[in-house]
Write a protein that holds these residues in place. Structure first.
Motif, PDB file in Angstrom:
ATOM      1  N   GLN A 159       0.832  -1.201   0.000  1.00  0.00           N
ATOM      2  CA  GLN A 159       0.000   0.000   0.000  1.00  0.00           C
ATOM      3  C   GLN A 159       0.872   1.259   0.000  1.00  0.00           C
ATOM      4  O   GLN A 159       0.653   2.221   0.735  1.00  0.00           O
ATOM      5  CB  GLN A 159      -0.949   0.006   1.212  1.00  0.00           C
ATOM      6  CG  GLN A 159      -1.952  -1.133   1.175  1.00  0.00           C
ATOM      7  CD  GLN A 159      -2.941  -1.074   2.315  1.00  0.00           C
ATOM      8  OE1 GLN A 159      -2.676  -0.456   3.362  1.00  0.00           O
ATOM      9  NE2 GLN A 159      -4.091  -1.702   2.140  1.00  0.00           N
ATOM     10  N   ALA A 160       1.884   1.209  -0.833  1.00  0.00           N
ATOM     11  CA  ALA A 160       2.828   2.318  -0.941  1.00  0.00           C
ATOM     12  C   ALA A 160       2.768   2.898  -2.354  1.00  0.00           C
ATOM     13  O   ALA A 160       2.164   2.327  -3.266  1.00  0.00           O
ATOM     14  CB  ALA A 160       4.241   1.833  -0.624  1.00  0.00           C
ATOM     15  N   SER A 161       3.406   4.041  -2.511  1.00  0.00           N
ATOM     16  CA  SER A 161       3.488   4.672  -3.831  1.00  0.00           C
ATOM     17  C   SER A 161       4.310   3.802  -4.767  1.00  0.00           C
ATOM     18  O   SER A 161       5.359   3.275  -4.369  1.00  0.00           O
ATOM     19  CB  SER A 161       4.121   6.054  -3.716  1.00  0.00           C
ATOM     20  OG  SER A 161       4.446   6.555  -4.992  1.00  0.00           O
ATOM     21  N   PRO A 162       3.900   3.659  -6.026  1.00  0.00           N
ATOM     22  CA  PRO A 162       4.669   2.828  -6.963  1.00  0.00           C
ATOM     23  C   PRO A 162       5.941   3.512  -7.476  1.00  0.00           C
ATOM     24  O   PRO A 162       6.843   2.841  -7.978  1.00  0.00           O
ATOM     25  CB  PRO A 162       3.688   2.590  -8.107  1.00  0.00           C
ATOM     26  CG  PRO A 162       2.795   3.788  -8.096  1.00  0.00           C
ATOM     27  CD  PRO A 162       2.651   4.165  -6.643  1.00  0.00           C
TER      28      PRO A 162
ATOM     29  N   PRO B  65      13.650   6.926  -1.314  1.00  0.00           N
ATOM     30  CA  PRO B  65      12.509   7.233  -0.436  1.00  0.00           C
ATOM     31  C   PRO B  65      12.456   8.694   0.004  1.00  0.00           C
ATOM     32  O   PRO B  65      11.396   9.194   0.388  1.00  0.00           O
ATOM     33  CB  PRO B  65      12.736   6.320   0.784  1.00  0.00           C
ATOM     34  CG  PRO B  65      13.682   5.261   0.317  1.00  0.00           C
ATOM     35  CD  PRO B  65      14.542   5.924  -0.693  1.00  0.00           C
ATOM     36  N   ILE B  66      13.618   9.389  -0.042  1.00  0.00           N
ATOM     37  CA  ILE B  66      13.642  10.808   0.335  1.00  0.00           C
ATOM     38  C   ILE B  66      13.075  11.671  -0.786  1.00  0.00           C
ATOM     39  O   ILE B  66      12.233  12.551  -0.560  1.00  0.00           O
ATOM     40  CB  ILE B  66      15.090  11.247   0.667  1.00  0.00           C
ATOM     41  CG1 ILE B  66      15.604  10.486   1.890  1.00  0.00           C
ATOM     42  CG2 ILE B  66      15.150  12.749   0.907  1.00  0.00           C
ATOM     43  CD1 ILE B  66      17.051  10.773   2.220  1.00  0.00           C
TER      44      ILE B  66
ATOM     45  N   LEU C 131       7.485   7.205   0.060  1.00  0.00           N
ATOM     46  CA  LEU C 131       6.797   5.921  -0.033  1.00  0.00           C
ATOM     47  C   LEU C 131       5.293   6.058   0.130  1.00  0.00           C
ATOM     48  O   LEU C 131       4.519   5.287  -0.434  1.00  0.00           O
ATOM     49  CB  LEU C 131       7.346   4.956   1.020  1.00  0.00           C
ATOM     50  CG  LEU C 131       8.809   4.532   0.810  1.00  0.00           C
ATOM     51  CD1 LEU C 131       9.344   3.881   2.077  1.00  0.00           C
ATOM     52  CD2 LEU C 131       8.905   3.559  -0.351  1.00  0.00           C
ATOM     53  N   SER C 132       4.868   7.041   0.897  1.00  0.00           N
ATOM     54  CA  SER C 132       3.443   7.204   1.183  1.00  0.00           C
ATOM     55  C   SER C 132       2.692   7.708  -0.039  1.00  0.00           C
ATOM     56  O   SER C 132       3.134   8.644  -0.718  1.00  0.00           O
ATOM     57  CB  SER C 132       3.259   8.183   2.348  1.00  0.00           C
ATOM     58  OG  SER C 132       1.893   8.484   2.514  1.00  0.00           O
ATOM     59  N   ILE C 133       1.552   7.100  -0.314  1.00  0.00           N
ATOM     60  CA  ILE C 133       0.728   7.533  -1.446  1.00  0.00           C
ATOM     61  C   ILE C 133       0.209   8.941  -1.220  1.00  0.00           C
ATOM     62  O   ILE C 133       0.146   9.760  -2.140  1.00  0.00           O
ATOM     63  CB  ILE C 133      -0.461   6.564  -1.657  1.00  0.00           C
ATOM     64  CG1 ILE C 133       0.063   5.177  -2.035  1.00  0.00           C
ATOM     65  CG2 ILE C 133      -1.405   7.096  -2.727  1.00  0.00           C
ATOM     66  CD1 ILE C 133      -1.021   4.143  -2.204  1.00  0.00           C
ATOM     67  N   ALA C 134      -0.100   9.277   0.008  1.00  0.00           N
ATOM     68  CA  ALA C 134      -0.638  10.594   0.331  1.00  0.00           C
ATOM     69  C   ALA C 134       0.368  11.696   0.073  1.00  0.00           C
ATOM     70  O   ALA C 134       0.002  12.845  -0.182  1.00  0.00           O
ATOM     71  CB  ALA C 134      -1.081  10.629   1.795  1.00  0.00           C
TER      72      ALA C 134
END
Length: 612
Positions: free
Chosen positions: A541-544, A602-603, A607-610
């Protein structure tokens, strides 16, 4: 594991072992694999040979031709001379400027294209600066691979992964989305290569035994301190006079070797003839053979301005001014006569600047010395005039040619046309108006039409050893897919990373992509790994985007083997590398690239979709 997969993996391991021990040579190993894989029943021989029709293979061959065009016209020499001018004899500066140049151009076009273009440039720089080609070829290939991490269009895997994102309903990457990762890796790559270059092959190619250079003849014929450059001033008595009228050889003991004259766009070198009339601003290249003449007195009396020299006895103009040793044979009409009596310069277009009799140079007035059988003359003139030397026409026999002849440009003066062809190819590749291979073929055609290269030179320029090596290894990609080897690896990744942290998942994706890229093309690796990366992101459930980016960066991290990318394969022969050289130097840097990527991705791409 099926029997078919076991056989394919067995052949793959066998090939890797033979590559590692460098026996037999790499292209022979590739042919062996090309013959063996169809015997497993996994692929047919037609599928194995399909690589010869692969667009990337044709692209590589076409880029060899374009690179040769840049060499023949002097573009490669010019870039190399510019690099040397900026870096001097410093190997560190040379390495830094080379890697930056390669990466900058590679960010806008195929890394394979950039490598093929820069190989002759790097070889020219190595020969001129005294640096071993092995010290430059691997930094060149590393920079070309890193260029794939700079922009969206820099390499095919980036476009493949972007297309997969779009296909799955995402927005895709921007043109410069890759740059924040590529720049730090390039900086680290430069630092790493500055340190690691000491472990690269350092042997230099020695001149063939018996070959002489212009410098050898300058010493042998005692030519030092006889050469001068003098500009014709506005008040000079020579303006408007022909060389026949002046007879500077007879009156001043000075031979005019050539004349530099300002053309429409640049200075050109013209060969002197008795009818050549001097103009204001002409620069005379003079050989002062008379020991009684003082150059300053001559310059003052004739209104000439002394200019500095750039090379010993005009060897900086060796593209236009040729030099050769000729011998007087027994049947020559020159025997018993002087060069002035026979009008040697007028009849041949060649100027005699030295005479050796037995083992000694004749320093007195050799132009008026009767010649004997076996006398050796040193002559200068255009290379075309030297090539036309025939004993029945000139009375002398060509004896020796200098090693500089090998560097004479076959298509001198065509550099603007070659740059135009290169510009067309770059624009077509960047804009995507046509496929890369189509753009390269257009460039080859233009090179031929504009006279930068001919058909025979085009065929000779292609490294068929490289072509065979790549084609022979391509069928492994299809065989691994058909036998389930790739699917098995992807399923294993999902199982291993289940419940692990995001950084561990990114590291696993990077490692698997890089490992697969050792044995198959990075484009095929991207095709296989992109959906896996996006699927893992959905499970978490993370950003692709960070997962797709890590695969793209890993696909360009093909530093570990010479067959993991055409970029590496291209530099194997000119760099005199073995399989182990890439493992030893590329392995640690691939690990560095992985650590930097896993830390930065990740920076820059949360990673978060939001957060997107």
């Amino acid at each position: 594991m099926s029997i078919e997969l076991a056989m394919v993996l067995g052949l793959l391991v066998t090939a890797i072992v033979m590559f590692a021990i460098n026996k037999p040579r790499m292209d022979a190993v590739a042919i062996l694999m090309l013959v063996s894989l169809p015997l497993t029943g996994v692929i047919t021989i037609d599928e194995g040979l399909r690589g010869f029709a692969d667009g990337n293979i044709v692209l590589i061959a076409a880029l060899f031709v374009i690179g040769e065009g840049l060499v023949r016209t002097g573009v490669a020499r010019g870039v190399g001379d510019l690099l040397i001018a900026k870096t001097g004899k410093s190997e560190v500066k040379l390495l830094v400027f080379l890697m930056i140049s390669v990466c900058a151009l590679g960010s806008l076009m195929s890394s394979t294209a950039v490598t093929a273009i820069f190989i002759p440039i790097a070889l020219r720089v190595a020969a001129t600066s005294g640096t071993s080609p092995g010290r430059l070829m691997m930094p060149l290939s590393f920079a070309a691979l890193i260029s794939g991490m700079m922009t969206l269009v820099a390499t095919a895997p980036n476009l493949v992964i972007n297309s997969e994102l779009v296909r799955q309903g995402e927005d895709g990457f921007g043109f410069f989305s890759f740059t924040p990762f590529g720049v730090p890796i390039l900086i680290l790559g430069i630092i790493y290569m500055v340190i690691a270059r000491r472990w690269l092959p350092s042997s230099k190619e020695e001149p063939a035994p018996g070959r002489v250079s212009l410098a050898d003849w300058v010493q042998e014929f005692e030519l030092a301190d006889r050469e001068y450059r003098l500009r014709v001033s506005s008040h000079s008595a020579l303006v408007g006079k022909s060389l026949g009228e002046l007879d500077m050889r007879g009156t001043s003991g000075a031979n005019i070797i050539a004349i530099e004259r300002m053309g429409r766009f640049s200075r050109t070198l013209i060969q002197p003839t008795p009818t050549t009339r001097l103009q204001f601003g002409d620069v005379l290249l003079i050989d002062l053979f008379s020991p009684t003449t003082e150059i300053h007195e001559l310059a003052d009396s004739l209104g000439l301005e002394p200019l500095p020299l750039a090379g010993a006895y005009f060897n900086d103009r060796s593209q236009e001014i040729g030099m050769a040793q000729v011998i007087v044979p027994a049947e020559s009409p020159l025997v018993g006569k002087t060069l002035v009596e026979k009008g040697f310069r007028s009849s041949t277009g060649l100027t005699v600047i030295g005479l050796r009799r037995a083992s000694e140079a004749v320093n007195r007035d050799f132009l008026n010395t009767p010649l004997r059988v076996g006398d050796t003359l040193l002559v200068v003139g255009s290379w075309k005039q030297i090539e036309r030397v025939r004993p029945e026409e000139t009375g002398v026999l060509l004896l020796k040619l200098p090693i500089e002849l090998e560097e004479v440009l076959p298509a001198a003066g065509k550099a603007p046309q070659a740059l135009f062809c290169l510009g067309v190819v770059v624009v077509l590749m960047v804009t995507g108006i046509v496929a890369n291979v189509h753009a390269a073929l257009i460039g080859c055609l233009l090179m031929g039409v504009l006279g930068c290269i001919d058909l025979n030179s085009s065929y000779r320029s292609i490294s068929w050893k490289t072509i065979v090596l790549i084609v022979g290894m391509l069928p492994f990609s299809l065989a691994l897919q058909r036998t389930g080897g790739v699917d098995m690896a992807a399923d294993g990744l999902l199982a291993v990373t289940s419940g692990a942290g995001p950084h561990a998942v990114l590291a696993a994706l990077f490692a698997l992509t890089a490992i697969l890229g050792m044995f198959m093309s990075n484009t095929a690796t991207a095709v296989l790994m992109a959906p896996v990366a996006i699927a893992v992101a959905k499970d978490m459930q993370a950003s692709p985007y960070p997962f797709a980016m890590i695969v793209a960066l890993a696909a360009s991290t093909a530093f570990v083997t010479p067959v993991s990318s055409p970029v590496n394969t291209l530099v194997v022969t000119p760099g005199n590398y073995t399989f182990g050289d890439f493992v030893r130097i590329g392995g640690p840097f691939a690990l560095i690239a992985m650590i930097v990527s896993v830390f930065l991705v990740p920076i820059v791409l949360p990673l978060s979709i939001a957060a997107q």
